[in-house]
Design a protein around this motif. Structure first.
Motif, PDB file in Angstrom:
ATOM      1  N   LEU A 243       0.822  -1.207   0.000  1.00 18.76           N
ATOM      2  CA  LEU A 243       0.000   0.000   0.000  1.00 18.76           C
ATOM      3  C   LEU A 243       0.858   1.261   0.000  1.00 18.76           C
ATOM      4  CD1 LEU A 243      -2.700  -1.142   2.576  1.00 18.76           C
ATOM      5  CD2 LEU A 243      -3.200  -0.392   0.248  1.00 18.76           C
ATOM      6  N   GLU A 244       1.897   1.250   0.833  1.00 17.63           N
ATOM      7  CA  GLU A 244       2.803   2.408   0.915  1.00 17.63           C
ATOM      8  C   GLU A 244       3.473   2.672  -0.421  1.00 17.63           C
ATOM      9  OE1 GLU A 244       4.714   5.434   3.258  1.00 17.63           O
ATOM     10  OE2 GLU A 244       3.366   3.906   4.051  1.00 17.63           O
ATOM     11  N   ASP A 245       3.940   1.600  -1.063  1.00 21.55           N
ATOM     12  CA  ASP A 245       4.635   1.740  -2.349  1.00 21.55           C
ATOM     13  C   ASP A 245       3.699   2.217  -3.454  1.00 21.55           C
ATOM     14  OD1 ASP A 245       6.942   0.871  -1.121  1.00 21.55           O
ATOM     15  OD2 ASP A 245       6.800  -1.185  -1.873  1.00 21.55           O
ATOM     16  N   CYS A 246       2.458   1.738  -3.424  1.00 20.67           N
ATOM     17  CA  CYS A 246       1.516   2.051  -4.509  1.00 20.67           C
ATOM     18  C   CYS A 246       0.802   3.384  -4.321  1.00 20.67           C
ATOM     19  CB  CYS A 246       0.479   0.930  -4.633  1.00 20.67           C
ATOM     20  SG  CYS A 246       1.144  -0.652  -5.175  1.00 20.67           S
ATOM     21  N   PHE A 247       0.483   3.723  -3.072  1.00 18.68           N
ATOM     22  CA  PHE A 247      -0.375   4.883  -2.829  1.00 18.68           C
ATOM     23  C   PHE A 247       0.323   6.021  -2.077  1.00 18.68           C
ATOM     24  CE2 PHE A 247      -3.189   1.351  -3.549  1.00 18.68           C
ATOM     25  CZ  PHE A 247      -4.157   1.890  -4.378  1.00 18.68           C
ATOM     26  N   GLY A 248       1.443   5.716  -1.457  1.00 16.59           N
ATOM     27  CA  GLY A 248       2.144   6.739  -0.703  1.00 16.59           C
ATOM     28  C   GLY A 248       1.599   6.875   0.706  1.00 16.59           C
ATOM     29  N   LYS A 249       2.389   7.476   1.568  1.00 14.84           N
ATOM     30  CA  LYS A 249       2.003   7.624   2.963  1.00 14.84           C
ATOM     31  C   LYS A 249       0.731   8.456   3.113  1.00 14.84           C
ATOM     32  CE  LYS A 249       3.949   9.031   7.413  1.00 14.84           C
ATOM     33  NZ  LYS A 249       5.107   9.653   8.100  1.00 14.84           N
ATOM     34  N   ASP A 250      -0.145   8.027   4.010  1.00 11.09           N
ATOM     35  CA  ASP A 250      -1.393   8.736   4.344  1.00 11.09           C
ATOM     36  C   ASP A 250      -2.430   8.708   3.229  1.00 11.09           C
ATOM     37  OD1 ASP A 250      -0.330   9.449   6.837  1.00 11.09           O
ATOM     38  OD2 ASP A 250       0.550  11.293   6.027  1.00 11.09           O
ATOM     39  N   ASN A 251      -2.231   7.868   2.224  1.00 10.58           N
ATOM     40  CA  ASN A 251      -3.205   7.755   1.133  1.00 10.58           C
ATOM     41  C   ASN A 251      -3.921   6.415   1.146  1.00 10.58           C
ATOM     42  OD1 ASN A 251      -2.889  10.338  -0.205  1.00 10.58           O
ATOM     43  ND2 ASN A 251      -0.838   9.628  -0.752  1.00 10.58           N
ATOM     44  N   TYR A 252      -3.955   5.795   2.311  1.00  9.33           N
ATOM     45  CA  TYR A 252      -4.684   4.547   2.509  1.00  9.33           C
ATOM     46  C   TYR A 252      -4.910   4.400   4.010  1.00  9.33           C
ATOM     47  CZ  TYR A 252      -0.247   2.686   4.168  1.00  9.33           C
ATOM     48  OH  TYR A 252       0.897   2.490   4.884  1.00  9.33           O
ATOM     49  N   TYR A 253      -5.743   3.426   4.386  1.00  7.09           N
ATOM     50  CA  TYR A 253      -5.909   3.126   5.808  1.00  7.09           C
ATOM     51  C   TYR A 253      -5.998   1.610   5.965  1.00  7.09           C
ATOM     52  CZ  TYR A 253      -7.506   2.936  10.587  1.00  7.09           C
ATOM     53  OH  TYR A 253      -7.594   2.648  11.928  1.00  7.09           O
ATOM     54  N   ILE A 254      -5.268   1.096   6.930  1.00  9.35           N
ATOM     55  CA  ILE A 254      -5.329  -0.323   7.247  1.00  9.35           C
ATOM     56  C   ILE A 254      -5.401  -0.448   8.765  1.00  9.35           C
ATOM     57  CG2 ILE A 254      -2.794  -0.543   7.237  1.00  9.35           C
ATOM     58  CD1 ILE A 254      -3.168  -3.382   6.108  1.00  9.35           C
ATOM     59  N   GLY A 255      -6.304  -1.275   9.269  1.00 12.46           N
ATOM     60  CA  GLY A 255      -6.431  -1.349  10.717  1.00 12.46           C
ATOM     61  C   GLY A 255      -7.359  -2.462  11.167  1.00 12.46           C
ATOM     62  N   ASN A 256      -7.251  -2.795  12.435  1.00 11.76           N
ATOM     63  CA  ASN A 256      -8.123  -3.763  13.096  1.00 11.76           C
ATOM     64  C   ASN A 256      -9.048  -2.958  14.005  1.00 11.76           C
ATOM     65  OD1 ASN A 256      -9.330  -5.927  14.334  1.00 11.76           O
ATOM     66  ND2 ASN A 256      -7.469  -6.690  15.309  1.00 11.76           N
ATOM     67  N   VAL A 257     -10.312  -2.855  13.658  1.00 18.54           N
ATOM     68  CA  VAL A 257     -11.219  -1.936  14.346  1.00 18.54           C
ATOM     69  C   VAL A 257     -12.362  -2.693  14.999  1.00 18.54           C
ATOM     70  CG1 VAL A 257     -10.656  -0.104  12.702  1.00 18.54           C
ATOM     71  CG2 VAL A 257     -12.669  -1.543  12.287  1.00 18.54           C
ATOM     72  N   SER A 258     -13.043  -2.015  15.912  1.00 17.01           N
ATOM     73  CA  SER A 258     -14.231  -2.594  16.538  1.00 17.01           C
ATOM     74  C   SER A 258     -15.385  -2.613  15.542  1.00 17.01           C
ATOM     75  CB  SER A 258     -14.636  -1.778  17.765  1.00 17.01           C
ATOM     76  OG  SER A 258     -15.163  -0.519  17.353  1.00 17.01           O
ATOM     77  N   ARG A 259     -16.440  -3.331  15.904  1.00 14.84           N
ATOM     78  CA  ARG A 259     -17.575  -3.416  14.997  1.00 14.84           C
ATOM     79  C   ARG A 259     -18.255  -2.055  14.812  1.00 14.84           C
ATOM     80  NH1 ARG A 259     -23.020  -5.521  14.873  1.00 14.84           N
ATOM     81  NH2 ARG A 259     -23.362  -6.558  12.868  1.00 14.84           N
TER      82      ARG A 259
END
Length: 370
Positions: A243-259
């Motif tokens: 994601l970092e390589d393709c979209f650059g920093k701060d241009n995506y979000y990845i996370g484990n979140v609550s429902r």
């Protein structure tokens, strides 16, 4: 309190947050609120508490134990978690004498089946087949199967499993509990004018194939803002770098979140897509439809059964076609009528209000078996 007892069992509850963990916690809360004629106890491997239910945590060695994972590897520690949980659950069955044990983990089902015979215990086992398995061990006088789609039903009939021991009843859908949490998340302010493409599930390269989605979206990095939500895996660091390589920093979000947080992201997204080649039910796609999102999923028997005509089903091995389809769907702003049709489909097909009587009837039949 009723003398009839039902154990709802999930080793991973309180440890990970996936489809079955979400489902069984919601099920415990719904059945308790329905004031059934039987007592419900929810057993988990980790501590779990929500607005409606608190689980009984049993001792087990967590799959997330970093020291043991370092020494023995994740696969071994996951097996250790299951076995240690089983030992704790065995003592609970001796102490509390359940009438019914309802679960979705097949190995745990097999352990419980064998000790029932060994110690002459009397509980019925109910296997939820969302794990894409059919019970090889099965007592036609005691046990039941709960299918969330019809995919395995005919196969089991042909294999000698009586129809009266099988129930085809889909997942029910529940709204999130805390709207305030939803209001506090604003991913749109980070994405700006880009289209938010969301995918939900294990962040890996084999089961949910999140890396393939990144590859598809990377063809138009200036147009899309990927949001990948779910449990982390050994593939997650690679996917983050991708994601970092393709979209650059701060241009995506990845996370484990609550429902609750999940619904915040869904409500701000433009499209939901999941490139998993197989799902037992696909609850995340239903959750996306519940907020009116267009949905793209792979074409397989379960997705056809669950999503009907409300999603775009594709050949997930055709990456170029997937990109074109995403563009086509996003070129047209969905009408209020299209959004309403998706929301109404979920509410009229999968809401607890629609399915509650069937669930209570099913559990009553489990209880009356003995």
């Amino acid at each position: 309190m009723s003398s009839r007892k039902v154990f709802l069992v999930c080793t991973g509850l309180g440890i990970v947050q996936r489809g079955f963990e979400t489902y069984i916690a919601d099920l415990a809360g719904k059945l308790r609120s329905a004031k059934t004629t039987f007592a419900i106890t929810l057993y988990s491997g980790g501590k779990y508490e929500s607005n409606k239910v608190i689980s009984e945590q049993l001792f087990c060695i967590s799959r997330n134990n970093r020291f043991l994972n370092f020494l023995f590897g994740h696969a071994f520690v996951s097996e250790l978690e299951l076995y240690s949980f089983f030992v704790s659950l065995f003592f609970e069955t001796i102490r509390n004498k359940p009438n019914v044990i309802y679960l979705g983990e097949y190995k745990l089902y097999c352990y419980l089946y064998k000790i029932r015979k060994l110690f002459n215990l009397n509980y019925s086992l109910v296997l939820y087949t969302g794990g894409q398995v059919s019970p090889g061990l099965f007592d036609v006088t005691k046990d039941f199967v709960h299918h969330v789609t019809d995919v395995y039903y005919s196969e089991l009939l042909k294999g000698g499993y009586p129809k009266e021991r099988q129930f085809v009843l889909p997942h029910f859908f529940s709204q999130p509990e805390n709207e305030k949490v939803i209001e506090e998340i604003n991913i749109r302010s980070i994405a700006y004018e880009k289209k938010i493409i969301i995918s939900v599930g294990l962040i890996d390269s084999t089961i949910k194939r999140m890396d393939r989605l990144v590859n598809v979206l990377s063809k138009s990095p200036d147009k899309y803002f990927p949001v990948l939500l779910g449990e982390y895996s050994s593939d997650t660091p690679f996917i983050k770098k991708q994601l970092e390589d393709c979209f650059g920093k701060d241009n995506y979000y990845i996370g484990n979140v609550s429902r609750n947080e999940l619904f915040a992201y869904l409500k701000q997204a433009d499209l939901f897509i999941l490139l998993s080649p197989k799902e037992s039910f696909g609850l995340a796609a239903i959750e996306a439809l519940s907020v009116g999102l267009p949905v793209i999923c792979c074409d397989y028997p379960e997705s056809r059964y669950v999503l009907k005509h409300m999603a775009t089903l594709i050949d997930c091995d055709q990456d170029n076609n997937i990109g074109l389809l995403i563009d086509q769907l996003l070129d047209h702003t969905p009408t209020q009528n299209q959004i309403k049709q998706r929301v109404d489909f979920v509410n009229n097909t999968y809401s607890w209000d629609v399915l509650s009587n069937s669930y209570i009837t099913m559990f009553n039949k489990f209880i009356l078996n003995d």
